[in-house]
Design an enzyme around this catalytic site. Structure first.
Site, mmCIF file in Angstrom:
data_model
loop_
_atom_site.group_PDB
_atom_site.id
_atom_site.type_symbol
_atom_site.label_atom_id
_atom_site.label_comp_id
_atom_site.label_asym_id
_atom_site.label_seq_id
_atom_site.Cartn_x
_atom_site.Cartn_y
_atom_site.Cartn_z
ATOM 1 N N THR A 260 5.551 22.964 4.268
ATOM 2 C CA THR A 260 6.593 23.174 2.969
ATOM 3 C C THR A 260 7.366 23.528 3.957
ATOM 4 O OG1 THR A 260 5.075 25.270 2.259
ATOM 5 C CG2 THR A 260 7.129 25.254 1.782
ATOM 6 N N LYS B 163 6.503 25.160 -4.381
ATOM 7 C CA LYS B 163 5.979 25.730 -3.011
ATOM 8 C C LYS B 163 7.373 26.755 -2.824
ATOM 9 C CE LYS B 163 3.621 26.833 0.166
ATOM 10 N NZ LYS B 163 2.417 28.008 -0.264
ATOM 11 N N LYS C 150 11.019 30.883 7.420
ATOM 12 C CA LYS C 150 12.067 29.458 7.292
ATOM 13 C C LYS C 150 11.666 29.512 5.856
ATOM 14 C CE LYS C 150 8.807 26.379 6.888
ATOM 15 N NZ LYS C 150 8.251 26.186 5.807
HETATM 16 P P1 NAD Z 1 1.012 25.713 12.494
HETATM 17 O O1 NAD Z 1 2.012 26.233 13.865
HETATM 18 O O2 NAD Z 1 -0.807 26.379 12.837
HETATM 19 O O3 NAD Z 1 0.437 24.151 12.668
HETATM 20 C C1 NAD Z 1 1.705 23.584 12.880
HETATM 21 C C2 NAD Z 1 0.780 22.396 13.878
HETATM 22 O O4 NAD Z 1 1.715 21.034 14.065
HETATM 23 C C3 NAD Z 1 0.396 23.123 14.893
HETATM 24 O O5 NAD Z 1 -0.784 22.733 15.795
HETATM 25 C C4 NAD Z 1 1.531 22.158 15.873
HETATM 26 O O6 NAD Z 1 1.134 21.613 17.586
HETATM 27 C C5 NAD Z 1 1.744 21.013 15.634
HETATM 28 N N1 NAD Z 1 2.916 20.301 15.550
HETATM 29 C C6 NAD Z 1 4.001 20.789 15.451
HETATM 30 N N2 NAD Z 1 4.673 19.932 15.917
HETATM 31 C C7 NAD Z 1 4.313 17.851 16.200
HETATM 32 C C8 NAD Z 1 4.380 16.713 16.519
HETATM 33 N N3 NAD Z 1 5.494 16.281 16.246
HETATM 34 N N4 NAD Z 1 3.462 16.066 16.478
HETATM 35 C C9 NAD Z 1 1.982 16.585 16.054
HETATM 36 N N5 NAD Z 1 1.188 17.884 16.500
HETATM 37 C C10 NAD Z 1 2.990 18.644 15.781
HETATM 38 O O7 NAD Z 1 1.261 25.722 11.164
HETATM 39 P P2 NAD Z 1 0.114 25.924 9.387
HETATM 40 O O8 NAD Z 1 0.212 28.143 9.579
HETATM 41 O O9 NAD Z 1 -0.617 25.570 9.827
HETATM 42 O O10 NAD Z 1 1.269 25.023 8.359
HETATM 43 C C11 NAD Z 1 2.193 24.549 8.218
HETATM 44 C C12 NAD Z 1 2.599 24.071 7.321
HETATM 45 O O11 NAD Z 1 1.617 24.283 6.197
HETATM 46 C C13 NAD Z 1 3.833 24.967 7.684
HETATM 47 O O12 NAD Z 1 4.606 24.154 6.877
HETATM 48 C C14 NAD Z 1 3.398 26.270 6.533
HETATM 49 O O13 NAD Z 1 5.185 26.357 5.951
HETATM 50 C C15 NAD Z 1 2.728 25.639 6.211
HETATM 51 N N6 NAD Z 1 2.165 26.134 4.730
HETATM 52 C C16 NAD Z 1 1.090 27.255 5.429
HETATM 53 C C17 NAD Z 1 0.344 28.205 5.338
HETATM 54 C C18 NAD Z 1 -0.978 29.593 6.287
HETATM 55 O O14 NAD Z 1 -1.227 30.518 5.264
HETATM 56 N N7 NAD Z 1 -0.489 28.960 7.567
HETATM 57 C C19 NAD Z 1 0.052 28.938 3.776
HETATM 58 C C20 NAD Z 1 -0.018 27.336 3.130
HETATM 59 C C21 NAD Z 1 1.792 26.559 3.476
#
Ligand code: NAD
Length: 317
Positions: A96, A171, A246
């Site tokens: 997102t 979204k 965010k």
């Molecule tokens: P998270 O922080 O758990 O996971 C993100 C991952 O990306 C981490 O493991 C981090 O180490 C990795 N990362 C960051 N920079 C990186 C890079 N340069 N190279 C490789 N890996 C890298 O976040 P999440 O909860 O999995 O959310 C991910 C996305 O999905 C976000 O944009 C969030 O808003 C969206 N989202 C989350 C949810 C939820 O319920 N958690 C639901 C829908 C959408």
């Protein structure tokens, strides 16, 4: 079966890739976090040590990263996806992110000869684990159709939204509503508790009444009601307060650029900011309830640690 490159194996990317592996795909994953990578390997992902290595031989590349800056950093530059993927590889960003970053990746991908779609998701970690996410996909129609075929093992609903960045627009608006619902659910839940209602009885009523919402059914912020909710697990993050802040800030920015007043959304953003300022940005966003029951250390109404712990676990005061 396809070869899938996956960048970002966190709370969402982890269970999403598990479903891709279960569907028979080869998933080559990369994450900066060794723990996230190890968890991916435990569910069948093949670990790689860079973006460049992950995208070698991939039919499709997914990114599932926190913010627009992260997505730009893995797409652009000498070590990025556009520099290392084959031109036939379909590129899908499910993070997102802000509309400007999504447009920048669309433009750069097209200029480099790639097909790219923005395909954010809704459904939380539970939906990711169950393979029932909703995907909203923006981009050129042929690319959207091809992306849908890859997405199928992770989703219950795949909805084309139109041209570039319209997936992100959908979204951002959805999550504005989600977080307002979460704040209202927190207020209703704490008030019901203080009026002496049994928390499960109140939830049973609200979940079939006009107070119902996804936040209430899935993320109930008082412990002992919805088993998988973070309130039962000391608010270990399924969706961090940082990411919620965010998302609601993305809505506020979009609202300002369209002259749309978001009085309630702006107020909820300030609540997340107070949670973050209170040192809880890495906790689950449902900890917003601590601003209502007074259990956030330093929040109005309560500074006693024992009472705080009881209140935050839904035992009331
Ligand atoms: P998270 O922080 O758990 O996971 C993100 C991952 O990306 C981490 O493991 C981090 O180490 C990795 N990362 C960051 N920079 C990186 C890079 N340069 N190279 C490789 N890996 C890298 O976040 P999440 O909860 O999995 O959310 C991910 C996305 O999905 C976000 O944009 C969030 O808003 C969206 N989202 C989350 C949810 C939820 O319920 N958690 C639901 C829908 C959408």
């Amino acid at each position: 079966m396809a070869t899938v490159a996956w960048i970002g194996l966190g709370n969402m990317g982890g269970p999403m890739t598990a479903n891709m592996v279960a569907a028979g795909h080869t998933v080559n994953g990369f994450d900066l976090s060794a723990d996230a990578l190890a968890a991916g390997v435990a569910s069948g992902v093949t670990a790689t040590s860079s973006v460049a290595e992950a995208v070698q031989g991939a039919d499709v590349v997914f990114t599932m990263l926190p913010k627009g800056d992260h997505v730009r950093s893995v797409y652009f530059g000498d070590a990025g996806i556009l520099a290392h993927a084959a031109k036939e590889t379909l590129l899908i960003d499910s993070s997102t992110i802000d509309i400007e970053s999504a447009q920048a990746v669309h433009d750069a991908a097209a200029a480099a000869g790639f097909r790219f779609v923005d395909a954010p998701v809704s459904g939380g970690m539970s939906g990711a684990a169950a393979g029932t996410l909703t995907f909203m996909i923006g981009g050129e129609s042929g690319a959207v159709k091809d992306a849908s075929a890859f997405i199928s093992p992770m989703s219950a609903n795949i909805i084309p939204t139109g041209g570039a960045t319209t997936g992100q627009a959908a979204k951002i608006c959805n999550n504005l509503m989600l977080f307002i619902n979460l704040a209202s659910t927190s207020e209703g839940a704490v008030l019901a508790d203080r009026l002496g209602l049994d928390k499960k009885v109140f939830w049973d009523i609200a979940s079939v009444s006009s107070g119902d919402s996804w936040a209430l059914r899935t993320w109930y912020p008082i412990a002992g009601v919805v088993p998988n909710a973070a309130s039962n697990h000391d608010f270990a993050p399924t969706f961090t307060a940082e990411l919620a802040n965010k998302d609601i800030n993305l809505a506020i920015a979009a609202a300002r650029s369209t002259d749309t007043p978001l009085e309630i959304g702006e107020h909820v953003q300030q609540m997340f900011q107070r949670l973050i300022d209170g040192g809880q940005g890495g906790k689950d966003c449902t900890m917003i309830v601590s601003l209502v029951d007074g259990s956030l250390p330093g929040a109005a109404g309560n500074n006693d640690a024992e009472t705080n712990a009881a209140a935050i676990n839904g035992k009331g005061k």
